[in-house]
Design a protein around this motif. Sequence first.
Motif, PDB file in Angstrom:
ATOM      1  N   UNK A 179      14.779  52.443 -12.802  1.00 26.08           N
ATOM      2  CA  UNK A 179      14.025  52.336 -14.050  1.00 26.08           C
ATOM      3  C   UNK A 179      12.975  51.235 -13.971  1.00 26.08           C
ATOM      4  N   UNK A 180      13.348  50.085 -13.353  1.00 21.63           N
ATOM      5  CA  UNK A 180      12.392  48.988 -13.179  1.00 21.63           C
ATOM      6  C   UNK A 180      11.218  49.426 -12.312  1.00 21.63           C
ATOM      7  N   UNK A 181      11.544  50.087 -11.208  1.00 31.95           N
ATOM      8  CA  UNK A 181      10.507  50.533 -10.267  1.00 31.95           C
ATOM      9  C   UNK A 181       9.596  51.562 -10.916  1.00 31.95           C
ATOM     10  N   UNK A 182      10.183  52.484 -11.666  1.00 29.72           N
ATOM     11  CA  UNK A 182       9.367  53.516 -12.334  1.00 29.72           C
ATOM     12  C   UNK A 182       8.441  52.876 -13.368  1.00 29.72           C
ATOM     13  N   UNK A 183       8.939  51.874 -14.086  1.00 28.21           N
ATOM     14  CA  UNK A 183       8.122  51.200 -15.103  1.00 28.21           C
ATOM     15  C   UNK A 183       6.911  50.526 -14.471  1.00 28.21           C
ATOM     16  N   UNK A 184       7.120  49.861 -13.327  1.00 34.34           N
ATOM     17  CA  UNK A 184       6.003  49.205 -12.637  1.00 34.34           C
ATOM     18  C   UNK A 184       5.043  50.251 -12.049  1.00 34.34           C
ATOM     19  N   UNK A 185       5.607  51.328 -11.511  1.00 30.89           N
ATOM     20  CA  UNK A 185       4.767  52.400 -10.959  1.00 30.89           C
ATOM     21  C   UNK A 185       3.862  52.982 -12.035  1.00 30.89           C
TER      22      UNK A 185
END
Length: 341
Positions: free
Chosen positions: A41-47
Motif C-alpha cells: 500500500x505504501x509503495x502503491x501510494x508513492x507510485x
Amino acid sequence: MNRNKNAEPTIHDIARELEISASTVSRALNDNPRISLKTKEKIKAVADKLGYRPNTLASNLRNKKSNTIGIVVPLINRHFFSSVISGVEDVAFKAGFNVVISQSNDLAAKEISIVQSMFSNRVDGLIISIAMQTDTFDHLKLFSKKHIPLVFFDRAVPEIETDKIVVDDFAGAYRVTQHLIDQGYQRIGHLAGPQNLTTYLDRKNGYIDALRKNRIAFDESLIIVNTLTSEEGVLAVQQLMSLPEPPDAIFCGNDTTALSVMIYLRNKGIRIPEDIGIVGFSNEPFSKVVSPSISTIAQPGFEMGQKAAELIIRKIENKERTYQTITLPTELIIRESSSRK
C-alpha cells in the motif's frame, strides 16, 4: 540527486523515496505474496504520487505475451461488423485481454499493412474478416507459420488451416429465394458480392439451388457481381431493369444495396412489393425503419464475436494446434419489401 521532472518515474525513484530496494518495489507492484500488504500500500501510494507507469512493453517482451488481440474488419460502420467487435470485446475484457481494432475499408493493400503492423507489435492473436479485394494471403499465412493464433469470421480463407466462425450463407440465400418464390415472384435477380469470397459464392449458389429445386430456369443475365456499395446497387438495378425481361424480384447481397435499389425503383414509380420484391442481407438497423421496411437475413454478429474470442483465447493460453469451423444459423426476417401475398 534530483530527478529530471520531465523523465518518466521508475521503480528506482519509488525505492529512493521510501529508502527501500528496487527489487522490493518491483515485487510489490507485481503483487508478490512475499511482500506485506502494508508495504504494498505504501509503495502503491508513492507510485501514484510520482505518476509511475509500468513499462508493459518491456514486460511483454520478457514474457513474450502482450495480452492484446487484434481484430480487423472491412467496415466498422456496418452493424454486423460492429456487433462482432462488441462480442469479441465482451469476452476478451473479462479474460484480461485488450482489443486493438482496425478497418481495411475493403482494400487489400490497407489490410496487408494493418496485419503486418499488428504482427510487428506482437499481438497475441488476430481475428479478421478479409477485405473484398484480398486475393493473396502471405500476410495472414505469416501468423500460422509463427504459430500465432488466427481466427477468421464471416469472410474466411479456405487455403489457411485455422479456426473459422461463419454463418450458413448458402442456407440463408436459399431461404430468401424460396420466400420470394412462395410470394409469387418468378423472375428473381441477384446482386452478388465478389466470387473470390466464399461468403458471396455460397449465397449465389444457395439462390441458384432454390431456383433449380422449384424448376425455375436459371438466367445468368439476372446475376450481377459487384462490391455491393450503394452506387453499385444503383448501377446494377439499372442494368437489370433494362433487360428485355426485367426481374420481378431482386435478392441483394446486403442491405446497403437493397436500400439503394429501392430508392431508385421508387423514384421511377415502380411499386415495392407489388411490382417488384426486394430482400437484403445482414439486418442493418435502417432496414426496419425505412418505408417499405426491408426483408432481410439476420446474422448473429455478437455471438460470432464471442465465439471468435473464446477460440483465440483458448489457443493463446493452451497453445492448441487443432482447428474447427463453427457454422452459425441465420434468420429470415420478412418485412414489407417482399410481402406480396
